[in-house]
Write a protein that holds these residues in place. Structure first.
Motif, mmCIF file in Angstrom:
data_model
loop_
_atom_site.group_PDB
_atom_site.id
_atom_site.type_symbol
_atom_site.label_atom_id
_atom_site.label_comp_id
_atom_site.label_asym_id
_atom_site.label_seq_id
_atom_site.Cartn_x
_atom_site.Cartn_y
_atom_site.Cartn_z
ATOM 1 N N ILE A 34 13.057 10.242 5.120
ATOM 2 C CA ILE A 34 14.264 11.000 5.490
ATOM 3 C C ILE A 34 14.004 12.498 5.339
ATOM 4 O O ILE A 34 14.360 13.293 6.214
ATOM 5 C CB ILE A 34 15.475 10.556 4.642
ATOM 6 C CG1 ILE A 34 15.867 9.117 4.995
ATOM 7 C CG2 ILE A 34 16.661 11.503 4.854
ATOM 8 C CD1 ILE A 34 16.868 8.491 4.046
ATOM 9 N N SER A 63 21.568 8.685 6.942
ATOM 10 C CA SER A 63 21.079 8.159 8.216
ATOM 11 C C SER A 63 21.424 9.066 9.390
ATOM 12 O O SER A 63 20.997 8.818 10.506
ATOM 13 C CB SER A 63 21.645 6.759 8.459
ATOM 14 O OG SER A 63 23.061 6.810 8.471
ATOM 15 N N ILE A 81 22.869 9.368 14.898
ATOM 16 C CA ILE A 81 22.074 8.723 13.857
ATOM 17 C C ILE A 81 20.606 8.996 14.168
ATOM 18 O O ILE A 81 20.183 8.902 15.317
ATOM 19 C CB ILE A 81 22.369 7.210 13.806
ATOM 20 C CG1 ILE A 81 23.844 6.971 13.509
ATOM 21 C CG2 ILE A 81 21.507 6.533 12.748
ATOM 22 C CD1 ILE A 81 24.292 5.533 13.563
ATOM 23 N N GLY A 85 17.259 6.489 10.615
ATOM 24 C CA GLY A 85 18.606 6.111 10.182
ATOM 25 C C GLY A 85 19.076 4.827 10.846
ATOM 26 O O GLY A 85 19.725 3.984 10.225
ATOM 27 N N LYS A 86 18.718 4.638 12.130
ATOM 28 C CA LYS A 86 19.070 3.396 12.823
ATOM 29 C C LYS A 86 18.410 2.203 12.143
ATOM 30 O O LYS A 86 19.036 1.161 11.960
ATOM 31 C CB LYS A 86 18.657 3.467 14.289
ATOM 32 C CG LYS A 86 19.502 4.420 15.101
ATOM 33 C CD LYS A 86 19.013 4.527 16.531
ATOM 34 C CE LYS A 86 19.813 5.588 17.258
ATOM 35 N NZ LYS A 86 19.308 5.865 18.589
ATOM 36 N N ILE A 88 17.318 1.980 8.923
ATOM 37 C CA ILE A 88 17.854 1.681 7.590
ATOM 38 C C ILE A 88 19.279 1.145 7.645
ATOM 39 O O ILE A 88 19.684 0.374 6.786
ATOM 40 C CB ILE A 88 17.723 2.865 6.595
ATOM 41 C CG1 ILE A 88 18.510 4.087 7.039
ATOM 42 C CG2 ILE A 88 16.263 3.180 6.343
ATOM 43 C CD1 ILE A 88 18.528 5.226 6.010
ATOM 44 N N ARG A 89 20.035 1.511 8.681
ATOM 45 C CA ARG A 89 21.376 0.933 8.835
ATOM 46 C C ARG A 89 21.297 -0.529 9.270
ATOM 47 O O ARG A 89 22.020 -1.369 8.762
ATOM 48 C CB ARG A 89 22.202 1.728 9.846
ATOM 49 C CG ARG A 89 22.803 2.972 9.251
ATOM 50 C CD ARG A 89 23.800 3.580 10.199
ATOM 51 N NE ARG A 89 24.418 4.735 9.574
ATOM 52 C CZ ARG A 89 25.575 5.223 9.963
ATOM 53 N NH1 ARG A 89 26.234 4.688 10.968
ATOM 54 N NH2 ARG A 89 26.077 6.273 9.356
ATOM 55 N N ASP A 94 20.059 1.483 3.820
ATOM 56 C CA ASP A 94 20.833 2.686 3.489
ATOM 57 C C ASP A 94 21.788 2.445 2.319
ATOM 58 O O ASP A 94 22.222 3.374 1.651
ATOM 59 C CB ASP A 94 21.594 3.204 4.712
ATOM 60 C CG ASP A 94 22.651 2.249 5.236
ATOM 61 O OD1 ASP A 94 22.434 1.017 5.172
ATOM 62 O OD2 ASP A 94 23.679 2.722 5.731
#
Length: 189
Positions: A34, A63, A81, A85-86, A88-89, A94
């Motif tokens: 990140i 994210s 996002i 981030g996509k 980890i979501r 996340d």
């Protein structure tokens, strides 16, 4: 003899501490990615409503791009996002920093998901049905019954059912259904 809530809290402390220690390499890798992606902090902080309506600081891995304002949006489809981030979501990675919320006592492993302060209807309904008297959780009865897309009334109904039936056996059922959800969740990479 200890009551159920004391045993539940001890379980939360022990398990969250073990998970925080064991998963620390994963935390570091996610935080590093990140940070490299856009140079900002890896942890996202937000106010949430906890037990008895007390506001607490809720933690997640960030994210969204650094430039994204800290808004309380229910429509996540409109939010930007990051590529990581996509991932980890989708994988719920996340959510890992919430183990710290559990360790601190802001949350439990099982309970109603903590609402944002602007979800006033849900908060009011939880106050009426007794669910607001409980610690919020990482997973709960509403989550294992298709939480996404539910109205505040539907969420509050499941949360009220949980509040009235809370027991070791019921929480084991929720935990089992949560595990089934994650093992059956189709990957959408």
């Amino acid at each position: 003899m200890m009551n159920y809530y004391t045993v539940k809290r001890l379980f939360d402390i022990i398990l969250s501490l073990i998970l925080l220690i064991c998963l620390s390499p994963i935390f570091l890798i996610i935080a590093f990615i990140i940070r490299v992606q856009d140079g900002g902090p890896s942890i996202f902080r937000q106010e949430r409503i906890g037990k008895k309506g007390v506001v607490f600081r809720f933690y997640k891995f960030r994210s969204m791009p650094l430039s994204t304002p800290n808004v309380e949006s229910k429509d996540t489809k409109k939010l930007q996002i990051t590529p990581f981030g996509k991932f980890i979501r989708r994988t719920n990675l996340d959510e890992l920093p919430q183990f710290y919320n559990v360790l601190k006592g802001d949350m439990s492993f099982i309970g109603p998901r903590p609402p944002i302060p602007s979800q006033t209807e849900l908060i009011k309904l939880r106050h009426i049905n007794g669910a607001l008297q409980l610690s919020p959780g990482l997973t709960g009865w509403a989550q294992v019954n298709s939480f996404d897309g539910m109205s505040a009334t539907e969420k509050a109904k499941f949360d009220g059912d949980y509040a009235s039936k809370i027991s070791f056996g019921f929480e084991v059922l929720i935990l089992f259904k949560t595990i089934l959800y994650f093992t059956r969740k189709p990957p959408t990479y």
